[in-house]
Scaffold this motif. Sequence first.
Motif, short mmCIF file in Angstrom:
data_model
loop_
_atom_site.label_atom_id
_atom_site.label_comp_id
_atom_site.label_asym_id
_atom_site.label_seq_id
_atom_site.Cartn_x
_atom_site.Cartn_y
_atom_site.Cartn_z
N MET A 15 0.85 -1.18 0.00
CA MET A 15 0.00 0.00 0.00
C MET A 15 0.89 1.23 0.00
O MET A 15 1.97 1.22 0.59
CB MET A 15 -0.89 -0.01 1.25
CG MET A 15 -1.97 1.03 1.27
SD MET A 15 -3.10 0.79 2.66
CE MET A 15 -3.89 -0.75 2.21
N THR A 16 0.42 2.29 -0.64
CA THR A 16 1.14 3.56 -0.56
C THR A 16 0.94 4.15 0.82
O THR A 16 -0.05 3.86 1.51
CB THR A 16 0.65 4.56 -1.62
OG1 THR A 16 -0.71 4.91 -1.34
CG2 THR A 16 0.78 4.01 -3.03
N ASP A 19 -2.43 6.09 0.89
CA ASP A 19 -3.60 5.23 1.06
C ASP A 19 -3.67 4.69 2.49
O ASP A 19 -4.75 4.65 3.09
CB ASP A 19 -3.58 4.05 0.08
CG ASP A 19 -4.15 4.38 -1.29
OD1 ASP A 19 -4.67 5.51 -1.47
OD2 ASP A 19 -4.08 3.51 -2.17
N ARG A 62 -4.90 -0.54 -5.26
CA ARG A 62 -4.93 0.64 -4.39
C ARG A 62 -6.17 1.44 -4.71
O ARG A 62 -6.91 1.10 -5.64
CB ARG A 62 -3.65 1.46 -4.54
CG ARG A 62 -3.26 1.76 -5.94
CD ARG A 62 -1.85 2.36 -5.99
NE ARG A 62 -1.39 2.32 -7.35
CZ ARG A 62 -0.30 1.71 -7.75
NH1 ARG A 62 0.47 1.11 -6.88
NH2 ARG A 62 0.05 1.71 -9.00
N GLY A 107 -4.55 -3.83 -1.71
CA GLY A 107 -3.17 -4.27 -1.49
C GLY A 107 -2.76 -5.55 -2.19
O GLY A 107 -1.58 -5.89 -2.21
#
Length: 137
Positions: A15-16, A19, A62, A107
């Motif tokens: 995940m970023t 996010d 995402r 994810g």
Amino acid sequence: MTKVSPARSKPRIKMTADDHERLSRLAASAMDRAPEVASFLSDELDRVQIVRGGTAEGDFARMGSRVDFRDNSTGRMQSVTLVYPGDADIAQGKVSILTPIGAALIGLSKGQSIDWATRTGEIRRLTVLEVREAALA
């Protein structure tokens, strides 16, 4: 219909940082109105590998991603876009992250599978077939 806890281990997810931060706040604020899904999402957030940077390279699901997946129980294939609750529109294939399927997909990368519980408690398994960035509108 199976109504037992998933026994399989969960796959590694990415995940970023953006996010992760936004979804952590969303899960916390949704605990009173959708506790089961918010709890599942929180559990997912606790086990992510954070990918640094605003736009991460890679084909993992995402927010805003278009995700093609197969329900392994039925063989049915679907394509959905992961969105925030206010943008959800099932007729357009826009699935809220605060739904069981949305929280399960976040994810995941192509080829990964996960067990998830439907709103009725049925345990299903899905496999991600492809992840694409949503077209800019």
